[in-house]
Write a protein that holds these residues in place. Structure first.
Motif, PDB file in Angstrom:
ATOM      1  N   SER A  96     -51.696  41.616 -50.149  1.00 19.03           N
ATOM      2  CA  SER A  96     -50.851  42.788 -49.892  1.00 19.03           C
ATOM      3  C   SER A  96     -51.675  44.054 -50.118  1.00 19.03           C
ATOM      4  CB  SER A  96     -49.621  42.773 -50.808  1.00 19.03           C
ATOM      5  OG  SER A  96     -50.007  42.935 -52.163  1.00 19.03           O
ATOM      6  N   PRO A  99     -52.091  51.904 -47.983  1.00 14.82           N
ATOM      7  CA  PRO A  99     -53.063  52.610 -47.131  1.00 14.82           C
ATOM      8  C   PRO A  99     -54.443  52.772 -47.761  1.00 14.82           C
ATOM      9  CG  PRO A  99     -50.939  53.718 -47.085  1.00 14.82           C
ATOM     10  CD  PRO A  99     -50.840  52.665 -48.139  1.00 14.82           C
ATOM     11  N   GLU A 102     -56.472  49.765 -47.123  1.00 12.77           N
ATOM     12  CA  GLU A 102     -56.733  49.673 -45.691  1.00 12.77           C
ATOM     13  C   GLU A 102     -57.896  50.575 -45.282  1.00 12.77           C
ATOM     14  OE1 GLU A 102     -54.042  49.799 -41.590  1.00 12.77           O
ATOM     15  OE2 GLU A 102     -53.233  50.528 -43.478  1.00 12.77           O
ATOM     16  N   SER A 126     -48.745  44.624 -45.347  1.00 12.50           N
ATOM     17  CA  SER A 126     -48.584  46.003 -45.813  1.00 12.50           C
ATOM     18  C   SER A 126     -47.304  46.105 -46.641  1.00 12.50           C
ATOM     19  CB  SER A 126     -48.522  46.953 -44.619  1.00 12.50           C
ATOM     20  OG  SER A 126     -48.271  48.270 -45.053  1.00 12.50           O
TER      21      SER A 126
END
Length: 299
Positions: A96, A99, A102, A126
């Motif tokens: 999981s 941002p 990411e 996400s």
């Protein structure tokens, strides 16, 4: 009736010889003969005609043979498919992320991980901070990237880095005249703040900063995600204090400016947390990949 009975029957039917069938099945001939008799008794029919010179299928046996072969084939296929699924699950890692991971973690980790472990399947999900904690605790995911140092009977966390917070405001805002904004100028300024339900750590950090320095912000909006925060500033609704991982997203933005403050905002942590009951082999692979990158402690 068990699958072994069908397997014994099919082998005898193929060999038409109990001795040869027993050798193929790695069992004793008397035991094989008894198993066939048990099957015939269970079915209520005679499957073989037996004489001292030969063994042959009865009409009922010939009729039963293709169904027995089909059942064994289906059982074998079921086992193979189940084993394949189990193997895929053992080679799967559920991660999981928010941002920040990411943008700052995955680009540095995933390409080399894919190259070094091509059979490792990554399930990337996400989630906001609270969703990640619940998913980690339940074992739904293996690894999460969270702002809190999560602890518990099955949870372990390690600090990856500490990140600076930056002050965003519309380029048309009067405070843009400052390169470094005095703290007292922030009183009564409209501020979009991260929602405590979606980003509790960031929310607490901003609230603590304003309280610590006696800044009387006008909190006009709780933002459920970073993009809403940025878009609110873009629309001129107010200012925001956000982690600096978003800086590349707004670089050269026509409507948003970044300014330093007279007092530095607090740092915000990023932890990698994992569930110790989940697939430790794959978790260890990912942790080693993270450790090899040696992320900077301050961004």
């Amino acid at each position: 009736m068990e699958l072994r009975h069908l397997r014994y029957f099919v082998t005898v039917a193929e060999e038409l010889n109990f001795s040869k069938a027993a050798l193929r099945l790695h069992t004793a001939q008397p035991s094989l003969s008894q198993q066939i008799k048990d099957l015939e008794k269970r079915l209520g029919i005679q499957l073989f005609n037996r004489t001292k010179r030969k063994v042959e299928l009865t009409t009922e046996g010939e009729s039963f043979l293709p169904y027995a072969q089909s059942t064994l084939l289906q059982a074998d296929l079921t086992i193979q498919k189940t084993q394949k699924v189990a193997n895929e699950l053992s080679n799967c890692l559920s991660i999981s992320f928010g941002p920040v991971a990411e943008l700052k973690i995955f680009p540095n980790i995933l390409p080399s991980l894919r190259f070094d472990y091509p059979d490792l399947k990554l399930n990337l999900q996400s989630m906001n901070e609270i969703q990640q904690q619940k998913a980690l605790e339940s074992g739904q995911i293996d690894i999460g990237f969270v702002r809190e140092n999560l602890t518990g009977p099955d949870l372990r966390s390690s600090l990856l880095f500490r990140e600076k917070l930056i002050f965003l405001l519309p380029k048309t805002h009067p405070l843009c005249r400052y390169e470094c904004i005095p703290i007292r100028e922030l009183d009564h300024e409209a501020l979009i703040i991260a929602s405590p339900e979606h980003a509790p750590t960031l929310h607490r950090s901003v609230m603590h900063f304003s309280k610590q320095h006696n800044i009387k912000f006008n909190f006009i909006q709780h933002a459920g995600n970073i993009l809403f925060n940025i878009n609110s500033v873009n629309m001129g609704l107010g200012c925001a204090i956000l982690p600096n991982y978003i800086e590349p997203m707004i670089k050269n933005h026509p409507n948003i400016a970044i300014r330093s403050l007279e007092v530095e905002p607090p740092l915000i942590d990023l932890f990698m947390s994992f569930n110790t009951k989940n697939n430790q082999k794959n978790i260890e692979i990912f942790i080693n990949a993270i450790q090899n990158k040696k992320f900077q402690q301050h961004y």
